[in-house]
Design a protein around this motif. Structure first.
Motif, PDB file in Angstrom:
ATOM      1  N   THR A 167     -29.811  11.745 -32.157  1.00 22.98           N
ATOM      2  CA  THR A 167     -30.780  10.347 -32.261  1.00 22.98           C
ATOM      3  C   THR A 167     -31.483  10.632 -33.717  1.00 22.98           C
ATOM      4  O   THR A 167     -32.072  11.712 -34.073  1.00 22.98           O
ATOM      5  CB  THR A 167     -31.821  10.606 -31.293  1.00 22.98           C
ATOM      6  OG1 THR A 167     -31.176  10.579 -29.804  1.00 22.98           O
ATOM      7  CG2 THR A 167     -32.827   9.539 -31.124  1.00 22.98           C
ATOM      8  N   ASN A 215     -29.947   5.932 -30.741  1.00 20.33           N
ATOM      9  CA  ASN A 215     -28.960   7.042 -29.977  1.00 20.33           C
ATOM     10  C   ASN A 215     -28.005   7.310 -30.706  1.00 20.33           C
ATOM     11  O   ASN A 215     -27.420   6.253 -31.536  1.00 20.33           O
ATOM     12  CB  ASN A 215     -28.870   6.812 -28.716  1.00 20.33           C
ATOM     13  CG  ASN A 215     -30.338   6.716 -27.890  1.00 20.33           C
ATOM     14  OD1 ASN A 215     -31.255   7.692 -27.935  1.00 20.33           O
ATOM     15  ND2 ASN A 215     -30.619   5.623 -26.996  1.00 20.33           N
ATOM     16  N   GLU A 260     -24.973   4.346 -31.720  1.00 14.12           N
ATOM     17  CA  GLU A 260     -25.753   2.939 -31.279  1.00 14.12           C
ATOM     18  C   GLU A 260     -25.832   2.194 -32.623  1.00 14.12           C
ATOM     19  O   GLU A 260     -25.386   2.933 -33.722  1.00 14.12           O
ATOM     20  CB  GLU A 260     -27.062   3.420 -30.995  1.00 14.12           C
ATOM     21  CG  GLU A 260     -27.861   2.191 -30.588  1.00 14.12           C
ATOM     22  CD  GLU A 260     -29.343   2.536 -29.882  1.00 14.12           C
ATOM     23  OE1 GLU A 260     -29.842   1.425 -29.384  1.00 14.12           O
ATOM     24  OE2 GLU A 260     -29.748   3.388 -30.136  1.00 14.12           O
TER      25      GLU A 260
END
Length: 100
Positions: free
Chosen positions: A38, A52, A55
């Protein structure tokens, strides 16, 4: 009377053409976190949020010069990994950044 109507129609046409030329064209930015960790993402020290693993984040952006930065938030051993650099955005441009 006809002259006044024609002048108003002509004036309205000129106004529409002028206003359509002033339309603001936004640029877009898409960031992809392809790492297993992250990261917190910043644009000119303003947080764009946390990303994340794997993502994708998208947003509109005004043309200009920005500092783009991603700081590792998970899986940190010692100093967090920091990625980024200077971003030059042109009007109507579609920017992409993928970090690993």
């Amino acid at each position: 009377m006809k002259t006044i109507k024609l002048n108003l129609i002509g004036l309205a046409s000129i106004l529409m053409i002028t206003l359509s030329g002033c339309e603001k064209v936004f640029s877009s930015m898409t960031i992809t976190n392809s790492s297993p960790y992250t990261y917190a993402v910043y644009l000119d020290d303003t947080s764009k949020g946390e990303m994340n693993p794997k993502e994708v984040m998208s947003f509109t952006i005004d043309p200009g010069i920005y500092q783009l930065k991603a700081i590792q938030m998970s899986g940190v051993l010692g100093e967090p990994d920091t990625k980024g650099g200077t971003l030059h955005v042109l009007q109507g441009e579609e920017m992409t950044w993928t970090f690993h």
